[in-house]
Design a protein around this motif. Structure first.
Motif, short mmCIF file in Angstrom:
data_model
loop_
_atom_site.label_atom_id
_atom_site.label_comp_id
_atom_site.label_asym_id
_atom_site.label_seq_id
_atom_site.Cartn_x
_atom_site.Cartn_y
_atom_site.Cartn_z
N SER A 1 2.48 1.93 -3.40
CA SER A 1 1.56 2.40 -4.44
C SER A 1 1.23 3.89 -4.31
O SER A 1 0.50 4.43 -5.14
CB SER A 1 0.28 1.58 -4.41
OG SER A 1 -0.48 1.89 -3.27
N ALA B 1 0.84 -1.20 0.00
CA ALA B 1 0.00 0.00 0.00
C ALA B 1 0.87 1.26 0.00
O ALA B 1 0.58 2.22 -0.71
CB ALA B 1 -0.92 0.00 1.20
N ASP C 1 -2.70 5.28 -5.59
CA ASP C 1 -3.78 4.37 -5.19
C ASP C 1 -4.09 4.46 -3.71
O ASP C 1 -3.33 5.02 -2.94
CB ASP C 1 -3.38 2.92 -5.51
CG ASP C 1 -3.26 2.68 -7.01
OD1 ASP C 1 -3.90 3.41 -7.77
OD2 ASP C 1 -2.52 1.76 -7.39
N GLY C 2 -5.22 3.86 -3.34
CA GLY C 2 -5.55 3.72 -1.93
C GLY C 2 -6.59 4.71 -1.43
O GLY C 2 -6.91 5.69 -2.09
N ASP C 3 -7.10 4.41 -0.27
CA ASP C 3 -8.08 5.26 0.41
C ASP C 3 -7.30 6.27 1.24
O ASP C 3 -6.91 5.99 2.36
CB ASP C 3 -8.98 4.40 1.28
CG ASP C 3 -10.04 5.22 1.99
OD1 ASP C 3 -10.12 6.44 1.76
OD2 ASP C 3 -10.80 4.63 2.78
N ARG C 4 -7.05 7.44 0.67
CA ARG C 4 -6.26 8.44 1.37
C ARG C 4 -7.04 9.73 1.49
O ARG C 4 -7.88 10.04 0.66
CB ARG C 4 -4.94 8.69 0.66
CG ARG C 4 -5.09 9.18 -0.74
CD ARG C 4 -3.76 9.21 -1.46
NE ARG C 4 -3.91 10.08 -2.62
CZ ARG C 4 -3.12 11.08 -2.90
NH1 ARG C 4 -2.10 11.34 -2.14
NH2 ARG C 4 -3.35 11.81 -3.96
N LEU D 1 -3.54 7.14 5.07
CA LEU D 1 -3.86 6.06 4.15
C LEU D 1 -4.50 4.95 4.97
O LEU D 1 -3.96 4.55 6.00
CB LEU D 1 -2.59 5.54 3.47
CG LEU D 1 -2.74 4.32 2.57
CD1 LEU D 1 -3.60 4.66 1.35
CD2 LEU D 1 -1.37 3.85 2.12
N ARG D 2 -5.66 4.48 4.52
CA ARG D 2 -6.38 3.42 5.22
C ARG D 2 -6.07 2.10 4.55
O ARG D 2 -6.24 1.95 3.35
CB ARG D 2 -7.88 3.68 5.20
CG ARG D 2 -8.68 2.66 5.97
CD ARG D 2 -10.13 3.05 6.03
NE ARG D 2 -10.75 3.01 4.72
CZ ARG D 2 -11.40 1.96 4.22
NH1 ARG D 2 -11.52 0.86 4.92
NH2 ARG D 2 -11.94 2.01 3.02
N VAL D 3 -5.61 1.14 5.34
CA VAL D 3 -5.36 -0.22 4.87
C VAL D 3 -6.04 -1.16 5.87
O VAL D 3 -5.46 -1.52 6.89
CB VAL D 3 -3.84 -0.53 4.79
CG1 VAL D 3 -3.61 -1.92 4.25
CG2 VAL D 3 -3.12 0.50 3.95
#
Length: 77
Positions: free
Chosen positions: A30, A27, A34-37, A48-50
């Protein structure tokens, strides 16, 4: 893109099992695409949410600085 980790972030990664560690590193690698940021409102940087984990970071030119990695309830304290 260069990635720099704080001592806290490295310590947290070392404590995780290999599957979780690889998931978090993928994550981070990337970023920034990418990602929920989201941009943080009460401080500089982004989160950043993982899954149940949160990564607090900021981007300075071509360098990503990872400040904190932790569980979602503990990271903002």
């Amino acid at each position: 893109m260069e990635i720099n980790y704080s001592k806290q972030a490295l310590k947290f990664l070392k404590k995780q099992d290999s599957r979780t560690r690889h998931r978090l590193i993928r994550a981070i690698e990337s970023l920034p695409d990418d990602g929920d940021r989201k941009k943080l409102t009460n401080q500089d940087g982004y989160r950043l949410r993982v899954g149940d984990f949160r990564i607090i970071y900021d981007i300075f030119g071509n360098v990503v600085e990872i400040f904190k990695i932790g569980n979602r309830g503990d990271i903002y304290n």
